[in-house]
Each structure stands twice: as C-alpha cells, then as structure tokens.
Motif scaffolding. Structure first.
Motif, PDB file in Angstrom:
ATOM      1  N   LEU A 133      -0.073  -6.986  -0.369  1.00 53.80           N
ATOM      2  CA  LEU A 133       0.748  -8.187   0.353  1.00 53.80           C
ATOM      3  C   LEU A 133       0.873  -7.911   1.602  1.00 53.80           C
ATOM      4  CD1 LEU A 133       3.006 -10.256  -0.522  1.00 53.80           C
ATOM      5  CD2 LEU A 133       4.492  -8.319  -0.715  1.00 53.80           C
ATOM      6  N   LEU A 134       0.684  -8.984   2.235  1.00 47.55           N
ATOM      7  CA  LEU A 134       0.301  -8.997   3.798  1.00 47.55           C
ATOM      8  C   LEU A 134       1.703  -9.941   4.226  1.00 47.55           C
ATOM      9  CD1 LEU A 134      -0.781  -8.595   6.591  1.00 47.55           C
ATOM     10  CD2 LEU A 134      -2.269 -10.566   6.222  1.00 47.55           C
ATOM     11  N   LEU A 135       2.498  -9.203   5.216  1.00 44.15           N
ATOM     12  CA  LEU A 135       3.694 -10.107   5.535  1.00 44.15           C
ATOM     13  C   LEU A 135       3.223 -10.581   6.812  1.00 44.15           C
ATOM     14  CD1 LEU A 135       6.607  -7.392   5.298  1.00 44.15           C
ATOM     15  CD2 LEU A 135       5.514  -9.231   3.474  1.00 44.15           C
ATOM     16  N   GLU A 136       4.025 -11.880   7.073  1.00 39.82           N
ATOM     17  CA  GLU A 136       3.713 -12.482   8.125  1.00 39.82           C
ATOM     18  C   GLU A 136       2.476 -13.281   8.394  1.00 39.82           C
ATOM     19  OE1 GLU A 136       6.342 -13.292   9.200  1.00 39.82           O
ATOM     20  OE2 GLU A 136       7.381 -11.705  10.720  1.00 39.82           O
ATOM     21  N   SER A 137       1.957 -13.932   7.314  1.00 42.51           N
ATOM     22  CA  SER A 137       0.746 -14.895   7.395  1.00 42.51           C
ATOM     23  C   SER A 137       0.895 -15.897   6.287  1.00 42.51           C
ATOM     24  CB  SER A 137      -0.569 -13.861   6.973  1.00 42.51           C
ATOM     25  OG  SER A 137      -1.514 -14.397   6.912  1.00 42.51           O
ATOM     26  N   ARG A 138       0.387 -16.953   6.729  1.00 39.17           N
ATOM     27  CA  ARG A 138       0.414 -18.120   5.714  1.00 39.17           C
ATOM     28  C   ARG A 138      -1.325 -18.408   5.199  1.00 39.17           C
ATOM     29  NH1 ARG A 138       3.652 -20.851   9.486  1.00 39.17           N
ATOM     30  NH2 ARG A 138       1.553 -22.114  10.073  1.00 39.17           N
ATOM     31  N   ARG A 139      -2.159 -17.592   5.412  1.00 35.59           N
ATOM     32  CA  ARG A 139      -3.521 -17.483   5.062  1.00 35.59           C
ATOM     33  C   ARG A 139      -3.663 -17.776   3.696  1.00 35.59           C
ATOM     34  NH1 ARG A 139      -7.440 -13.838   8.346  1.00 35.59           N
ATOM     35  NH2 ARG A 139      -8.653 -14.498   6.856  1.00 35.59           N
ATOM     36  N   ASP A 140      -4.586 -18.586   3.091  1.00 39.29           N
ATOM     37  CA  ASP A 140      -4.815 -18.759   1.607  1.00 39.29           C
ATOM     38  C   ASP A 140      -6.249 -18.328   1.359  1.00 39.29           C
ATOM     39  OD1 ASP A 140      -5.994 -21.002   2.807  1.00 39.29           O
ATOM     40  OD2 ASP A 140      -4.769 -22.223   1.448  1.00 39.29           O
ATOM     41  N   ASP A 141      -6.936 -17.917   2.452  1.00 43.50           N
ATOM     42  CA  ASP A 141      -8.642 -17.477   2.022  1.00 43.50           C
ATOM     43  C   ASP A 141      -8.696 -15.947   2.181  1.00 43.50           C
ATOM     44  OD1 ASP A 141      -7.567 -16.839   4.859  1.00 43.50           O
ATOM     45  OD2 ASP A 141      -9.470 -17.723   5.804  1.00 43.50           O
ATOM     46  N   MET A 142      -7.829 -15.145   1.920  1.00 44.78           N
ATOM     47  CA  MET A 142      -8.042 -13.772   1.779  1.00 44.78           C
ATOM     48  C   MET A 142      -8.727 -13.538   0.365  1.00 44.78           C
ATOM     49  SD  MET A 142      -6.794 -11.969   4.226  1.00 44.78           S
ATOM     50  CE  MET A 142      -5.671 -12.018   5.615  1.00 44.78           C
ATOM     51  N   PRO A 143      -9.460 -12.369   0.271  1.00 49.72           N
ATOM     52  CA  PRO A 143     -10.079 -11.882  -1.102  1.00 49.72           C
ATOM     53  C   PRO A 143      -9.179 -11.689  -2.167  1.00 49.72           C
ATOM     54  CG  PRO A 143     -10.744 -10.461   0.822  1.00 49.72           C
ATOM     55  CD  PRO A 143      -9.442 -11.232   1.220  1.00 49.72           C
ATOM     56  N   GLU A 144      -9.746 -12.167  -3.540  1.00 45.18           N
ATOM     57  CA  GLU A 144      -8.831 -11.970  -4.644  1.00 45.18           C
ATOM     58  C   GLU A 144      -8.136 -10.611  -4.615  1.00 45.18           C
ATOM     59  OE1 GLU A 144      -7.565 -13.653  -7.907  1.00 45.18           O
ATOM     60  OE2 GLU A 144      -9.238 -14.682  -6.641  1.00 45.18           O
ATOM     61  N   GLY A 145      -6.888 -10.845  -5.010  1.00 44.54           N
ATOM     62  CA  GLY A 145      -5.780  -9.663  -5.159  1.00 44.54           C
ATOM     63  C   GLY A 145      -4.916  -9.458  -3.762  1.00 44.54           C
ATOM     64  N   VAL A 146      -5.160 -10.459  -2.676  1.00 43.42           N
ATOM     65  CA  VAL A 146      -4.482 -10.409  -1.400  1.00 43.42           C
ATOM     66  C   VAL A 146      -3.466 -11.365  -1.403  1.00 43.42           C
ATOM     67  CG1 VAL A 146      -4.292 -10.207   0.800  1.00 43.42           C
ATOM     68  CG2 VAL A 146      -6.095  -9.035  -0.251  1.00 43.42           C
ATOM     69  N   THR A 147      -2.224 -11.489  -1.296  1.00 46.70           N
ATOM     70  CA  THR A 147      -1.070 -12.392  -1.230  1.00 46.70           C
ATOM     71  C   THR A 147      -0.666 -12.233   0.233  1.00 46.70           C
ATOM     72  OG1 THR A 147      -0.656 -12.341  -3.404  1.00 46.70           O
ATOM     73  CG2 THR A 147       1.083 -13.066  -1.983  1.00 46.70           C
ATOM     74  N   CYS A 148      -0.660 -13.239   0.615  1.00 46.47           N
ATOM     75  CA  CYS A 148       0.158 -13.533   2.144  1.00 46.47           C
ATOM     76  C   CYS A 148       1.463 -13.873   2.017  1.00 46.47           C
ATOM     77  CB  CYS A 148      -0.830 -14.491   3.040  1.00 46.47           C
ATOM     78  SG  CYS A 148      -2.318 -13.761   3.515  1.00 46.47           S
ATOM     79  N   LEU A 149       2.369 -13.527   2.625  1.00 50.70           N
ATOM     80  CA  LEU A 149       3.967 -13.936   2.492  1.00 50.70           C
ATOM     81  C   LEU A 149       4.323 -14.096   3.953  1.00 50.70           C
ATOM     82  CD1 LEU A 149       6.684 -14.015   1.089  1.00 50.70           C
ATOM     83  CD2 LEU A 149       6.976 -11.673   1.512  1.00 50.70           C
ATOM     84  N   ASP A 150       5.077 -15.336   4.172  1.00 56.04           N
ATOM     85  CA  ASP A 150       5.468 -15.859   5.381  1.00 56.04           C
ATOM     86  C   ASP A 150       6.705 -16.439   5.208  1.00 56.04           C
ATOM     87  OD1 ASP A 150       4.893 -16.665   8.474  1.00 56.04           O
ATOM     88  OD2 ASP A 150       5.143 -18.814   7.311  1.00 56.04           O
ATOM     89  N   VAL A 151       7.718 -16.044   6.301  1.00 52.55           N
ATOM     90  CA  VAL A 151       8.903 -16.588   6.363  1.00 52.55           C
ATOM     91  C   VAL A 151       8.779 -17.400   7.830  1.00 52.55           C
ATOM     92  CG1 VAL A 151      11.459 -16.339   6.728  1.00 52.55           C
ATOM     93  CG2 VAL A 151      10.165 -14.892   5.265  1.00 52.55           C
ATOM     94  N   ASN A 152       8.943 -18.732   7.921  1.00 52.78           N
ATOM     95  CA  ASN A 152       8.435 -19.462   9.053  1.00 52.78           C
ATOM     96  C   ASN A 152       9.594 -19.316  10.118  1.00 52.78           C
ATOM     97  OD1 ASN A 152       7.725 -21.984  10.913  1.00 52.78           O
ATOM     98  ND2 ASN A 152       6.232 -21.892   9.248  1.00 52.78           N
ATOM     99  N   LEU A 153       8.988 -19.297  11.421  1.00 52.80           N
ATOM    100  CA  LEU A 153       9.737 -19.117  12.572  1.00 52.80           C
ATOM    101  C   LEU A 153      10.012 -20.085  13.438  1.00 52.80           C
ATOM    102  CD1 LEU A 153      11.111 -17.079  14.408  1.00 52.80           C
ATOM    103  CD2 LEU A 153       8.952 -16.418  15.271  1.00 52.80           C
ATOM    104  N   TYR A 154       9.134 -21.264  12.929  1.00 52.22           N
ATOM    105  CA  TYR A 154       9.137 -22.588  13.814  1.00 52.22           C
ATOM    106  C   TYR A 154      10.490 -23.172  13.931  1.00 52.22           C
ATOM    107  CZ  TYR A 154       7.941 -27.106  15.650  1.00 52.22           C
ATOM    108  OH  TYR A 154       7.863 -28.517  16.289  1.00 52.22           O
ATOM    109  N   GLY A 155      10.841 -23.584  12.645  1.00 51.85           N
ATOM    110  CA  GLY A 155      12.376 -24.330  12.341  1.00 51.85           C
ATOM    111  C   GLY A 155      13.600 -23.770  12.858  1.00 51.85           C
ATOM    112  N   VAL A 156      13.619 -22.490  12.909  1.00 50.64           N
ATOM    113  CA  VAL A 156      14.913 -21.881  13.402  1.00 50.64           C
ATOM    114  C   VAL A 156      14.623 -21.846  14.925  1.00 50.64           C
ATOM    115  CG1 VAL A 156      14.023 -19.669  13.357  1.00 50.64           C
ATOM    116  CG2 VAL A 156      16.399 -20.120  13.330  1.00 50.64           C
ATOM    117  N   SER A 157      13.496 -21.637  15.330  1.00 51.19           N
ATOM    118  CA  SER A 157      13.124 -21.785  16.980  1.00 51.19           C
ATOM    119  C   SER A 157      13.793 -23.050  17.528  1.00 51.19           C
ATOM    120  CB  SER A 157      12.097 -21.121  17.236  1.00 51.19           C
ATOM    121  OG  SER A 157      11.711 -19.734  16.804  1.00 51.19           O
ATOM    122  N   TYR A 158      13.236 -23.994  16.612  1.00 49.38           N
ATOM    123  CA  TYR A 158      13.434 -25.341  17.117  1.00 49.38           C
ATOM    124  C   TYR A 158      14.805 -25.480  17.235  1.00 49.38           C
ATOM    125  CZ  TYR A 158      13.544 -30.447  17.297  1.00 49.38           C
ATOM    126  OH  TYR A 158      13.486 -31.931  17.717  1.00 49.38           O
TER     127      TYR A 158
END
Length: 347
Positions: A133-158
């Motif tokens: 499980l990788l934090l701070e990434s939205r990628r969906d092209d990682m190898p099988e078995g790798v999950t990317c978890l992201d909590v977006n920073l754009y909206g609150v910064s806006y």
C-alpha cells in the motif's frame, strides 16, 4: 506478554544491522512468509516521526489499528528510517519474502510519496498473499498487488487561497519542502488557483523551497531561519508551509506578520499565531483501509478521497476568535468542482 509481541515493535532509529524488528518470540532474523498471523509493516517517511502533524497522525492511527486487532491474528511492525538508504534496505528486506506465497497474508505500507520511485525500479512480482500500500499516490499502473492511496490536497488548498483573498492582506508565500514532489505541486496548484479566482488583481503568491530533496520535510531549523527573514522583510502576510515537520519552525517563530497556516492536522496547539488549519485525515483513511484489509477485503488498485468525501477541510484555531471556517465554507462547492476537474485533467 503476548500482547506486546502482537503489537509489534516501534523502531525509532533504524540501524543498518537491524533492518526490521520482528515481533516473533524467537527473534528469527529471516523473513517468514508462512507466519502464524497476518502481518502488516509500515515504513514511515525518512525522518518523518516527531513532526507532530502528518507523520505522527499516520503513526497514531496505525498503532490504533494494531491495538484494535491485538487479538485478531494481526502482527504489526514499524520501521522509521533516518535515511533514504535505510528505508530502501527495509523495503528490500520485506520484498525478499514476497516472492513466496504468504499464508496468512502480508501487507507493506509505504507511508510517503518518496517511495514511489523506489517501487518503479524494484521489478516487483508479488506472490499470492503479499500486498503493498503506497500513500500519497493516485497511480493505477502499479504492478499487481500494489494499491495507491491518495487524499487530495488540491481542494482544501484552493479553499485556503479563496479564504485568504477575502482579507485586506493578500500577499502569500508557499514554502515547499522540495521541488518535484507531485503531492506538493498539487497543493501549490490549488492555492494558486484559489488566489487567482479570489483576487486576480491584488493577490500575490511566491514559492520558496527548503531543500532540493525530501530532506526538506525535516528541516525545522532552516524553516526558523526563513521565518525570521520573512518577519524582518515584511514582504508577506501569509505563509502556506507544505513542508511536513519543517513547518514547526514557522509555527514557533512567526508571531505577528506573516501568519502561518496550519497543515495536515488541527495545529491549534502548535502556535497561537496560526489562524486556521488545512487538514487531511490521512491517518483515519489508513486506519479504515487497514481494517478493510484485515477483514478480508481485496484492496483495489487505487483509492482516492478528497474534499467531497469529507476527508479534507479547514478548521479554526481553537486559540483564535475569528470564525475562519465560516469564511472558507462559502467556497466549498466551488472547491469540490475545481478539485474534480483538476483530478480528471491530471489523469
């Protein structure tokens, strides 16, 4: 003392000779993919623990998960590297056992976007029961078995940008830990767009960096020096510190102009001069995802949350009397729409 073994070990200084501290009674130095319990290991950001915000929040929720599952066949392990090399060594140690099926299953949590490049060069081929499980990434092209978890920073910064532009003082400086970090750029883009939409003629934004690499996340002393230079020059009214634990230098040194914005968690207790905080509940999200994993759920390739999901927002400094939350709230819907458009554009 079985409970202590089941919670695992917190490693504050990772030595090269001790890459991972195990919670097995026999202290077997070899990774064992066929252990009796499910196993979850977290590698924190380099020098991340002790920042009193982002990394400490993640660790608090990780340990909360460990306590919650103390009697549910889950072993928990913590690695806290002080250098990039130590983090990479701990990763290789865990990965050495991932070529064999794991029963029960194993999960490795990489708690920083700095590990994304490491995953790209690792030639990962995870056997059944091994997951990352990788934090701070939205990628969906990682190898099988790798999950990317992201909590977006754009909206609150806006929302921060729009909120600051409602004030008479409109000169903003964003201090980033380092250039090239996708998550920091995301926050900077949101802040810049919020300022531009809120006050295109009067609002100003400068950008400064603490370092050339991820060491900028743990340079509170350098941030103090920069804070004093800001205070003397009086060129800015607001500081948006996207620099992890380094932000403590701004919170402690800025007493008057400019005022620092709290980042990642409610920073009320870190400085009376903080008007409000822009929070992201990354720790809570991690706790929820780990619980789903422990309960047998298969994690998707990508998990992403943002302002619309309630995991980011603005909260008042409890030491202040001004209701910044109400000011910011009027921009919530616009910020949500902007964030969705931003994510779609980047993908």
């Amino acid at each position: 003392m079985r409970a202590l073994h089941r919670i695992g070990s917190i490693v504050c200084l990772l030595l090269l000779s001790l890459l991972v501290v195990s919670c097995h009674d026999n202290d077997d130095p070899e990774p064992d993919p066929a252990a009796e319990y499910m196993s979850v290991t977290i590698i924190s950001a380099t020098n991340g623990l002790g920042d009193m915000t982002y990394n400490d929040d993640i660790m608090k929720e990780f340990m909360s998960f460990a306590w919650d599952h103390e009697y549910e066949d889950v072993e928990s392990h913590v690695v806290a590297p002080t250098t990039k090399e130590q983090g990479a060594a701990a990763f290789r140690y865990w990965l050495a056992a991932a070529t064999k099926p794991a029963k029960p299953k194993r999960l490795l949590v990489l708690a920083s976007s700095e590990y994304e490049a490491m995953l790209d060069t690792a030639h990962i081929n995870l056997a059944e029961g091994n997951e990352i499980l990788l934090l701070e990434s939205r990628r969906d092209d990682m190898p099988e078995g790798v999950t990317c978890l992201d909590v977006n920073l754009y909206g609150v910064s806006y929302m921060v940008g729009r909120t600051l532009m409602t004030q008479e003082r409109k000169r903003v400086v964003a201090v980033l830990a380092c250039p090239g970090d996708k998550k920091l750029q995301e926050g900077l883009d949101g802040l810049r767009d919020g300022i531009a939409d809120g006050s295109p003629d009067e609002g100003t934004l400068d950008v400064k960096y603490l370092a050339d690499d991820a060491s900028g996340f743990a340079m509170a002393d350098s941030a103090r020096v920069m804070a004093n230079s800001f205070r003397k020059a009086r060129d800015y009214d607001w500081v948006y510190p996207q620099c992890g634990g380094s932000a403590l230098g701004f919170y402690s040194e800025l007493l008057g102009l400019p005022s620092p914005i709290g980042m990642d968690v409610d920073c009320s207790e870190l400085g009376r001069n903080i008007p409000f905080s822009a929070y992201r509940k990354v720790g809570q999200v991690l706790h929820d995802v780990l619980t789903r994993w422990a309960n047998g759920e298969t994690l998707p390739r990508n998990i992403s949350y943002g302002l619309a999901d309630g995991y980011t927002g603005i909260c008042n400094n409890s030491n202040k009397y001004k209701d910044w939350f109400s000011i910011a709230s009027q921009f919530t819907d616009e910020a949500i729409n902007k964030e969705k458009a931003y994510v779609n554009e980047k993908h």
